[in-house]
Each structure stands twice: as structure tokens, then as C-alpha cells.
Write a protein that holds these residues in place. Structure first.
Motif, PDB file in Angstrom:
ATOM      1  N   ARG A  16       0.825  -1.203   0.000  1.00  8.89           N
ATOM      2  CA  ARG A  16       0.000   0.000   0.000  1.00  8.89           C
ATOM      3  C   ARG A  16       0.864   1.260   0.000  1.00  8.89           C
ATOM      4  N   SER A  17       1.990   1.216   0.687  1.00 11.74           N
ATOM      5  CA  SER A  17       2.844   2.408   0.700  1.00 11.74           C
ATOM      6  C   SER A  17       3.399   2.700  -0.695  1.00 11.74           C
ATOM      7  N   LEU A  18       3.673   1.651  -1.450  1.00 13.60           N
ATOM      8  CA  LEU A  18       4.118   1.853  -2.837  1.00 13.60           C
ATOM      9  C   LEU A  18       2.991   2.441  -3.679  1.00 13.60           C
ATOM     10  N   THR A  19       1.807   1.848  -3.518  1.00  8.51           N
ATOM     11  CA  THR A  19       0.642   2.315  -4.287  1.00  8.51           C
ATOM     12  C   THR A  19       0.338   3.775  -3.970  1.00  8.51           C
ATOM     13  N   ASP A  20       0.370   4.104  -2.689  1.00  6.01           N
ATOM     14  CA  ASP A  20       0.101   5.488  -2.296  1.00  6.01           C
ATOM     15  C   ASP A  20       1.103   6.448  -2.946  1.00  6.01           C
ATOM     16  N   ALA A  21       2.350   6.014  -3.037  1.00  2.00           N
ATOM     17  CA  ALA A  21       3.370   6.874  -3.644  1.00  2.00           C
ATOM     18  C   ALA A  21       3.137   7.026  -5.144  1.00  2.00           C
ATOM     19  N   VAL A  22       2.733   5.951  -5.811  1.00  2.51           N
ATOM     20  CA  VAL A  22       2.416   6.044  -7.242  1.00  2.51           C
ATOM     21  C   VAL A  22       1.275   7.035  -7.458  1.00  2.51           C
ATOM     22  N   VAL A  23       0.240   6.912  -6.639  1.00  2.20           N
ATOM     23  CA  VAL A  23      -0.932   7.784  -6.783  1.00  2.20           C
ATOM     24  C   VAL A  23      -0.556   9.231  -6.476  1.00  2.20           C
ATOM     25  N   ALA A  24       0.271   9.424  -5.455  1.00  4.26           N
ATOM     26  CA  ALA A  24       0.711  10.783  -5.113  1.00  4.26           C
ATOM     27  C   ALA A  24       1.506  11.394  -6.261  1.00  4.26           C
ATOM     28  N   GLY A  25       2.374  10.602  -6.863  1.00  7.51           N
ATOM     29  CA  GLY A  25       3.161  11.103  -7.993  1.00  7.51           C
ATOM     30  C   GLY A  25       2.273  11.463  -9.179  1.00  7.51           C
ATOM     31  N   ALA A  26       1.281  10.623  -9.409  1.00  6.13           N
ATOM     32  CA  ALA A  26       0.362  10.893 -10.524  1.00  6.13           C
ATOM     33  C   ALA A  26      -0.411  12.183 -10.301  1.00  6.13           C
ATOM     34  N   GLY A  27      -0.620  12.518  -9.026  1.00  9.14           N
ATOM     35  CA  GLY A  27      -1.374  13.730  -8.700  1.00  9.14           C
ATOM     36  C   GLY A  27      -0.487  14.911  -8.360  1.00  9.14           C
ATOM     37  N   ASP A  28       0.776  14.853  -8.723  1.00 12.75           N
ATOM     38  CA  ASP A  28       1.714  15.947  -8.425  1.00 12.75           C
ATOM     39  C   ASP A  28       1.143  17.284  -8.909  1.00 12.75           C
ATOM     40  N   ASP A  29       1.287  18.303  -8.067  1.00 14.53           N
ATOM     41  CA  ASP A  29       0.708  19.615  -8.365  1.00 14.53           C
ATOM     42  C   ASP A  29       1.218  20.220  -9.674  1.00 14.53           C
ATOM     43  N   ALA A  30       2.406  19.814 -10.074  1.00 17.98           N
ATOM     44  CA  ALA A  30       2.990  20.399 -11.290  1.00 17.98           C
ATOM     45  C   ALA A  30       2.318  19.875 -12.559  1.00 17.98           C
ATOM     46  N   ILE A  31       1.533  18.817 -12.420  1.00 15.54           N
ATOM     47  CA  ILE A  31       0.905  18.203 -13.598  1.00 15.54           C
ATOM     48  C   ILE A  31      -0.534  18.693 -13.704  1.00 15.54           C
ATOM     49  N   GLU A  32      -0.825  19.266 -14.846  1.00 12.39           N
ATOM     50  CA  GLU A  32      -2.171  19.833 -15.035  1.00 12.39           C
ATOM     51  C   GLU A  32      -2.956  19.045 -16.072  1.00 12.39           C
ATOM     52  N   GLY A  33      -4.259  19.081 -15.914  1.00 13.16           N
ATOM     53  CA  GLY A  33      -5.130  18.512 -16.942  1.00 13.16           C
ATOM     54  C   GLY A  33      -5.265  17.004 -16.902  1.00 13.16           C
ATOM     55  N   VAL A  34      -4.897  16.393 -15.774  1.00 15.61           N
ATOM     56  CA  VAL A  34      -4.997  14.933 -15.661  1.00 15.61           C
ATOM     57  C   VAL A  34      -5.802  14.567 -14.422  1.00 15.61           C
ATOM     58  N   GLU A  35      -6.853  13.827 -14.634  1.00 13.51           N
ATOM     59  CA  GLU A  35      -7.658  13.300 -13.526  1.00 13.51           C
ATOM     60  C   GLU A  35      -7.166  11.890 -13.214  1.00 13.51           C
ATOM     61  N   VAL A  36      -6.891  11.630 -11.948  1.00 14.34           N
ATOM     62  CA  VAL A  36      -6.402  10.304 -11.542  1.00 14.34           C
ATOM     63  C   VAL A  36      -7.547   9.531 -10.893  1.00 14.34           C
ATOM     64  N   VAL A  37      -7.846   8.372 -11.452  1.00 17.59           N
ATOM     65  CA  VAL A  37      -8.907   7.509 -10.930  1.00 17.59           C
ATOM     66  C   VAL A  37      -8.256   6.234 -10.402  1.00 17.59           C
ATOM     67  N   VAL A  38      -8.543   5.906  -9.141  1.00 18.58           N
ATOM     68  CA  VAL A  38      -7.896   4.760  -8.501  1.00 18.58           C
ATOM     69  C   VAL A  38      -8.921   3.663  -8.261  1.00 18.58           C
ATOM     70  N   ARG A  39      -8.599   2.458  -8.699  1.00 17.74           N
ATOM     71  CA  ARG A  39      -9.500   1.326  -8.514  1.00 17.74           C
ATOM     72  C   ARG A  39      -8.726   0.112  -7.992  1.00 17.74           C
ATOM     73  N   GLU A  40      -9.289  -0.543  -7.000  1.00 16.18           N
ATOM     74  CA  GLU A  40      -8.738  -1.851  -6.624  1.00 16.18           C
ATOM     75  C   GLU A  40      -9.018  -2.828  -7.752  1.00 16.18           C
ATOM     76  N   ALA A  41      -8.124  -3.772  -7.940  1.00 21.30           N
ATOM     77  CA  ALA A  41      -8.205  -4.648  -9.112  1.00 21.30           C
ATOM     78  C   ALA A  41      -9.528  -5.409  -9.189  1.00 21.30           C
ATOM     79  N   LEU A  42     -10.064  -5.788  -8.036  1.00 22.29           N
ATOM     80  CA  LEU A  42     -11.311  -6.555  -8.055  1.00 22.29           C
ATOM     81  C   LEU A  42     -12.528  -5.672  -8.328  1.00 22.29           C
ATOM     82  N   ALA A  43     -12.345  -4.370  -8.281  1.00 24.93           N
ATOM     83  CA  ALA A  43     -13.470  -3.452  -8.485  1.00 24.93           C
ATOM     84  C   ALA A  43     -13.419  -2.749  -9.835  1.00 24.93           C
ATOM     85  N   ALA A  44     -12.293  -2.787 -10.512  1.00 27.05           N
ATOM     86  CA  ALA A  44     -12.154  -2.058 -11.779  1.00 27.05           C
ATOM     87  C   ALA A  44     -12.995  -2.709 -12.868  1.00 27.05           C
TER      88      ALA A  44
END
Ligand SMILES: Cc1cc2nc3c(=O)[nH]c(=O)nc-3n(C[C@H](O)[C@H](O)[C@H](O)COP(=O)(O)O)c2cc1C
Length: 166
Positions: A16-44
Motif C-alpha cells: 500500500r505504501s508503494l501504491t500510495d506513492a504512485v498515486v501521489a506522484g500521478a497527482g503531483d501539483d505540477a501536472i495539469e489537466g490529468v484526472e487520476v482515478v484509482v481502482r482496486e483490481a477486483l473493483a475495476a
């Protein structure tokens, strides 16, 4: 607004700590115009996949393969997401071509305790028959997750998001 879909199986705090870091990086403030949607594999769902412009996929290594949860995800979405079952499209090394052109970028991270080789290969074999293209080096982490590993995970997330924002 472009959409980045994160599909993960994160059964322990370590992963989970790895996943949280991936998601945090994807949502970095410097990146504009990208919506990040997170799904657990069994729910996607296939709609999640079809509605996204890029993908971040995370799994544990289990018995030399991806997790059962992530395999369930691919089993569920593969055909609707444009997967090719015929013509030898599915190969062990994931090198076979998917639909020509218009491939969407994806990134992959895998956590294991001793060997992630088979897990990485199993994902690449399936994704090689989807209209996706690997857009960043696969992040593999063995054992404990520290600052170096979470930094790499953050970078992976940021790399995929930055690609979509261009
Ligand atoms: C049933 C099972 C099979 C596993 N198979 C592998 C494997 O093939 N390769 C590997 O590196 N780790 C394997 N592991 C370790 C998991 O990948 C690891 O437990 C998971 O990533 C969570 O990490 P953690 O236990 O450090 O929190 C396995 C674990 C379980 C429970």
C-alpha cells in the motif's frame, strides 16, 4: 481533462505504501489537466478502462505470476478493452502487436519478496495483446519499502501523468 486509471492489488501495508506513492506522484501539483482515478483490481471495470487515456498497474508477485486479483481484472476487461485473442497476439514476452496505432501508455509496478520476474512477464504478456504501450520502465521492489522505493514509485506515477498532460 485526460484520465489516468490506477488499477492495483495492495493487500499489505508494504504494498500500500508503494501504491500510495504512485498515486501521489500521478497527482503531483505540477501536472495539469490529468484526472487520476484509482481502482482496486477486483473493483475495476471495462468502463473504467475504456474511459481512461493511460494506465498504472500494480500487483504483488504470487506464485511467479501476477496476483489473482489483477488476473481477474484482465480476465474481465480484456475483450471489451480491445484485447486480441487470435492470430498469436498473446505471447510469453508480451512482444506481440496489439491494434495498430493509438496505443495508450501504461506503467507497471510489482512488489515481491524474492523474485518478481514471472509476475512482470505475466502482465506484459497480456498487455502486449491490448492496445496499450509500455511508457516507463517497470518498477520492481523486493522486500521492505523505504524512501528510495517510494521515490521511485512517485516518479513512476508522475511520469505517466506527465505523458498524458502533454
Ligand atoms: C501465496 C503467495 C505467493 C507468493 N509468491 C511470490 C513470488 O512468486 N515471488 C515473490 O517475489 N514474492 C511472492 N510472494 C510474496 C508477496 O509478493 C508479498 O508478500 C507481497 O508483495 C506483499 O509484501 P509484504 O509481504 O512484504 O507485505 C508470495 C506471497 C504469497 C502469500
Amino acid at each position: 481533462m485526460r484520465r489516468l486509471l490506477v488499477v492495483h492489488h495492495s493487500p499489505t501495508d508494504t504494498v500500500r505504501s508503494l501504491t500510495d506513492a504512485v498515486v501521489a506522484g500521478a497527482g503531483d501539483d505540477a501536472i495539469e489537466g490529468v484526472e487520476v482515478v484509482v481502482r482496486e483490481a477486483l473493483a475495476a471495470t471495462a468502463d473504467d478502462v475504456l474511459g481512461a487515456d493511460g494506465y498504472l498497474i500494480g500487483t504483488t508477485a504470487n506464485f511467479g505470476y501476477m496476483s489473482g486479483a489483477l488476473k481477474h481484472f484482465f480476465d474481465t476487461i480484456f475483450l471489451e478493452a480491445g484485447g486480441a485473442l487470435t492470430g498469436g497476439a498473446l505471447t510469453d514476452d508480451g512482444s506481440a502487436s496489439a491494434a495498430a496505432g493509438g496505443k495508450k501508455p501504461y506503467g507497471l509496478w510489482v512488489h515481491g519478496r524474492y523474485d518478481t520476474t514471472g509476475a512482470v512477464r505475466s502482465v506484459q504478456a497480456i498487455v502486449g495483446a491490448l492496445p496499450w504501450t509500455q511508457a516507463a520502465e517497470v518498477l520492481t521492489v523486493l522486500g521492505d519499502v523505504g524512501a528510495q522505493e517510494t521515490a521511485a514509485a512517485y516518479e513512476l506515477g508522475g511520469t505517466l501523468a506527465a505523458l498524458l498532460s502533454e
